[in-house]
Scaffold this motif. Structure first.
Motif, PDB file in Angstrom:
ATOM      1  N   PRO A  91       0.773  -1.235  -0.032  1.00 45.92           N
ATOM      2  CA  PRO A  91       0.016   0.030  -0.092  1.00 45.92           C
ATOM      3  C   PRO A  91       0.792   1.389   0.071  1.00 45.92           C
ATOM      4  CG  PRO A  91       0.053  -0.817   2.204  1.00 45.92           C
ATOM      5  CD  PRO A  91       0.841  -1.678   1.377  1.00 45.92           C
ATOM      6  N   VAL A  92       0.735   2.152  -0.994  1.00 42.81           N
ATOM      7  CA  VAL A  92       1.279   3.328  -0.907  1.00 42.81           C
ATOM      8  C   VAL A  92       0.373   4.614  -0.449  1.00 42.81           C
ATOM      9  CG1 VAL A  92       3.001   2.641  -2.625  1.00 42.81           C
ATOM     10  CG2 VAL A  92       0.830   3.680  -3.258  1.00 42.81           C
ATOM     11  N   SER A  93      -0.800   4.319  -0.504  1.00 46.05           N
ATOM     12  CA  SER A  93      -1.758   5.359  -0.245  1.00 46.05           C
ATOM     13  C   SER A  93      -3.030   5.119   0.353  1.00 46.05           C
ATOM     14  CB  SER A  93      -1.929   6.632  -1.315  1.00 46.05           C
ATOM     15  OG  SER A  93      -2.747   7.524  -0.842  1.00 46.05           O
ATOM     16  N   TRP A  94      -3.532   5.554   1.359  1.00 45.23           N
ATOM     17  CA  TRP A  94      -4.862   5.318   2.143  1.00 45.23           C
ATOM     18  C   TRP A  94      -5.519   5.928   2.851  1.00 45.23           C
ATOM     19  CZ3 TRP A  94      -0.013   3.409   3.297  1.00 45.23           C
ATOM     20  CH2 TRP A  94       0.440   3.512   4.501  1.00 45.23           C
ATOM     21  N   GLU A  95      -6.907   5.904   2.863  1.00 49.22           N
ATOM     22  CA  GLU A  95      -7.753   6.724   3.813  1.00 49.22           C
ATOM     23  C   GLU A  95      -8.928   5.937   4.273  1.00 49.22           C
ATOM     24  OE1 GLU A  95      -9.832  10.077   1.846  1.00 49.22           O
ATOM     25  OE2 GLU A  95     -10.167   8.973   0.143  1.00 49.22           O
ATOM     26  N   SER A  96      -9.374   6.771   5.436  1.00 50.03           N
ATOM     27  CA  SER A  96     -10.925   6.188   5.908  1.00 50.03           C
ATOM     28  C   SER A  96     -11.405   7.073   6.639  1.00 50.03           C
ATOM     29  CB  SER A  96     -10.414   4.896   6.887  1.00 50.03           C
ATOM     30  OG  SER A  96     -11.685   4.466   7.671  1.00 50.03           O
ATOM     31  N   ARG A  97     -12.523   7.425   6.126  1.00 52.23           N
ATOM     32  CA  ARG A  97     -13.173   8.788   6.678  1.00 52.23           C
ATOM     33  C   ARG A  97     -14.674   8.554   6.483  1.00 52.23           C
ATOM     34  NH1 ARG A  97     -10.615  13.840   3.965  1.00 52.23           N
ATOM     35  NH2 ARG A  97      -8.645  12.798   4.705  1.00 52.23           N
ATOM     36  N   LYS A  98     -15.448   9.455   6.901  1.00 55.29           N
ATOM     37  CA  LYS A  98     -16.669   9.624   6.588  1.00 55.29           C
ATOM     38  C   LYS A  98     -17.225  10.357   5.586  1.00 55.29           C
ATOM     39  CE  LYS A  98     -20.320  10.600  10.012  1.00 55.29           C
ATOM     40  NZ  LYS A  98     -20.726  11.495  11.155  1.00 55.29           N
ATOM     41  N   HIS A  99     -18.221   9.795   4.745  1.00 55.22           N
ATOM     42  CA  HIS A  99     -18.952  10.471   3.571  1.00 55.22           C
ATOM     43  C   HIS A  99     -19.266  11.937   4.054  1.00 55.22           C
ATOM     44  CE1 HIS A  99     -18.440   7.533   0.473  1.00 55.22           C
ATOM     45  NE2 HIS A  99     -19.411   6.539   1.309  1.00 55.22           N
ATOM     46  N   ASP A 100     -19.290  12.722   3.048  1.00 56.53           N
ATOM     47  CA  ASP A 100     -19.660  14.220   3.028  1.00 56.53           C
ATOM     48  C   ASP A 100     -21.284  14.407   3.016  1.00 56.53           C
ATOM     49  OD1 ASP A 100     -17.081  15.009   3.289  1.00 56.53           O
ATOM     50  OD2 ASP A 100     -16.793  15.311   0.980  1.00 56.53           O
ATOM     51  N   VAL A 101     -21.869  13.387   2.391  1.00 54.91           N
ATOM     52  CA  VAL A 101     -23.228  13.459   2.211  1.00 54.91           C
ATOM     53  C   VAL A 101     -23.822  12.116   2.506  1.00 54.91           C
ATOM     54  CG1 VAL A 101     -22.932  15.178   0.366  1.00 54.91           C
ATOM     55  CG2 VAL A 101     -23.243  12.825  -0.274  1.00 54.91           C
ATOM     56  N   ILE A 102     -25.071  12.046   2.826  1.00 53.80           N
ATOM     57  CA  ILE A 102     -25.852  10.832   3.136  1.00 53.80           C
ATOM     58  C   ILE A 102     -26.200  10.336   1.876  1.00 53.80           C
ATOM     59  CG2 ILE A 102     -28.042   9.824   4.246  1.00 53.80           C
ATOM     60  CD1 ILE A 102     -28.141  12.139   5.992  1.00 53.80           C
ATOM     61  N   GLY A 103     -25.666   8.822   1.786  1.00 48.82           N
ATOM     62  CA  GLY A 103     -26.250   7.947   0.704  1.00 48.82           C
ATOM     63  C   GLY A 103     -27.576   7.352   1.158  1.00 48.82           C
ATOM     64  N   ASP A 104     -28.579   7.398  -0.123  1.00 46.31           N
ATOM     65  CA  ASP A 104     -29.647   6.843   0.523  1.00 46.31           C
ATOM     66  C   ASP A 104     -30.021   5.219   0.027  1.00 46.31           C
ATOM     67  OD1 ASP A 104     -29.628   6.580  -2.440  1.00 46.31           O
ATOM     68  OD2 ASP A 104     -31.451   7.784  -2.857  1.00 46.31           O
ATOM     69  N   SER A 105     -28.639   4.629  -0.311  1.00 54.19           N
ATOM     70  CA  SER A 105     -28.706   3.242  -0.601  1.00 54.19           C
ATOM     71  C   SER A 105     -27.091   2.741  -0.123  1.00 54.19           C
ATOM     72  CB  SER A 105     -29.204   2.861  -1.588  1.00 54.19           C
ATOM     73  OG  SER A 105     -28.306   3.255  -2.882  1.00 54.19           O
ATOM     74  N   THR A 106     -26.983   1.526  -0.217  1.00 53.43           N
ATOM     75  CA  THR A 106     -25.696   0.907  -0.148  1.00 53.43           C
ATOM     76  C   THR A 106     -24.739   1.282  -1.500  1.00 53.43           C
ATOM     77  OG1 THR A 106     -26.392  -0.805   1.227  1.00 53.43           O
ATOM     78  CG2 THR A 106     -24.173  -1.263   0.006  1.00 53.43           C
ATOM     79  N   MET A 107     -25.505   1.199  -2.569  1.00 52.25           N
ATOM     80  CA  MET A 107     -24.993   1.460  -4.011  1.00 52.25           C
ATOM     81  C   MET A 107     -24.533   2.724  -4.036  1.00 52.25           C
ATOM     82  SD  MET A 107     -25.657   3.352  -6.736  1.00 52.25           S
ATOM     83  CE  MET A 107     -27.408   3.604  -6.772  1.00 52.25           C
ATOM     84  N   TYR A 108     -25.158   3.654  -3.514  1.00 49.80           N
ATOM     85  CA  TYR A 108     -24.714   5.177  -3.614  1.00 49.80           C
ATOM     86  C   TYR A 108     -23.602   5.368  -2.759  1.00 49.80           C
ATOM     87  CZ  TYR A 108     -26.021  10.383  -3.779  1.00 49.80           C
ATOM     88  OH  TYR A 108     -25.973  11.745  -4.160  1.00 49.80           O
ATOM     89  N   ASN A 109     -23.415   4.729  -1.522  1.00 48.74           N
ATOM     90  CA  ASN A 109     -22.418   5.040  -0.716  1.00 48.74           C
ATOM     91  C   ASN A 109     -21.271   4.376  -1.458  1.00 48.74           C
ATOM     92  OD1 ASN A 109     -23.318   6.491   1.740  1.00 48.74           O
ATOM     93  ND2 ASN A 109     -24.443   4.738   2.068  1.00 48.74           N
ATOM     94  N   GLU A 110     -21.309   3.136  -1.983  1.00 51.22           N
ATOM     95  CA  GLU A 110     -20.169   2.384  -2.683  1.00 51.22           C
ATOM     96  C   GLU A 110     -20.003   3.396  -3.711  1.00 51.22           C
ATOM     97  OE1 GLU A 110     -18.541  -0.349  -1.951  1.00 51.22           O
ATOM     98  OE2 GLU A 110     -19.811  -1.371  -0.325  1.00 51.22           O
TER      99      GLU A 110
END
Length: 300
Positions: free
Chosen positions: A195-214
């Motif tokens: 791994p050369v770069s990575w991140e883990s954070r909260k989305h800026d907006v609400i996704g109305d489905s799993t697909m949207y968030n993905e």
């Protein structure tokens, strides 16, 4: 020269393997390949000694307990002013800051834990302090692992294999994890079998489905890949050969993968996230599905 610098700045001679708490070791393997290992064993152990009096007796199985969520906007997270002062005085900010540094340098696997712990820096509590100590305890048990890069070996997932020069990425997202309806997403960029770069954070907006968030998580991975491709292009030479082909980006949601290729309408999705489609059409990347068990970004 050393003496003159020492007189003015107080130079201290040190082991060149170490820099900013990170040990870098280059070894030649039996097959002739070379492995570069980044680790922070001493830094982690020193931190563990600093907080030894409060350390849990058992080592957690994972860096963060399953189904545990904290945050200043979570209904169940309401530490009193006295508790906040107490755990601030105990060194919560110092502990989490150190964990953040370890995460950024050579421990991508604690990304979700660090993100959670940082979210309550302004409101530390007994729960947050104990969770941070648990993450440190887990790190102590795995302090020698770090991250590795190899210049010859091949890694593989179903239907795909990667050589040392094959840039690729993974992304993943949760759904409706937090009280405000948002979810956590993460991605990791791989090169030279590490791994050369990575991140883990909260989305800026609400996704109305799993697909949207993905789909939103894929957008962040595409941005990271584009940054890397720009850098390799600017360096030029042999590095430009790493990006002759579109960079594969893997996610484990079939619907998000299909939409990212432009094969389905998605008019309800915020416009900026369709940047993914533009980069796919430009030939910078290709969005592919991978089984969840093989999705490295699931860690986040």
């Amino acid at each position: 020269l050393h003496d003159r610098f020492h007189q003015k700045f107080g130079v201290v001679r040190g082991n060149p393997e170490f820099m900013l708490g990170v040990r870098r070791v280059l070894t030649t393997e039996s097959d002739g390949s070379r492995t570069l290992t980044f680790s922070m064993t001493k830094y982690i152990n020193d931190l563990a000694d600093e907080f030894a009096d409060d350390s849990p007796s058992r080592t957690p199985v994972t860096p963060w307990p399953t189904d545990t969520i904290i945050g200043t906007k979570e209904e169940h997270y309401q530490p009193t002013s006295e508790d906040q002062r107490k755990y601030r005085d105990k060194g919560y900010l110092r502990l989490v800051g150190a964990l953040l540094w370890i995460h950024r340098m050579c421990a991508p696997e604690i990304g979700f834990a660090v993100s959670q712990l940082c979210s309550v820096m302004s409101m530390p509590s007994r729960q947050a302090y104990e969770l941070a100590l648990g993450t440190l305890k887990w790190l102590t048990a795995h302090a020698d692992i770090g991250i590795q890069f190899n210049d010859r070996r091949t890694t593989a997932i179903p239907d795909h294999s990667f050589g040392a020069h094959d840039l690729h990425a993974f992304y993943d997202s949760g759904h409706d994890q937090f009280n405000d309806g948002r979810a956590q997403h993460g991605n990791v960029l791989m090169l030279a079998n590490g791994p050369v770069s990575w991140e883990s954070r909260k989305h800026d907006v609400i996704g109305d489905s799993t697909m949207y968030n993905e789909y939103m998580a894929g957008y962040h991975a595409v941005r990271r890949v584009k940054e890397a491709r720009n850098l390799l292009t600017e360096i030029g030479g042999a590095f430009a050969d790493f990006i002759i082909q579109p960079t594969p980006i893997f996610g484990d949601n079939a619907a998000a993968t299909t939409i990212s290729r432009g094969n389905r309408p998605a008019r309800h999705i915020e416009l900026k996230y369709h940047y993914t489609r533009e980069r796919v059409r430009a030939g910078d990347c290709i969005m592919l599905r991978v089984p969840t068990a093989d999705n490295i970004a699931d860690l986040f």
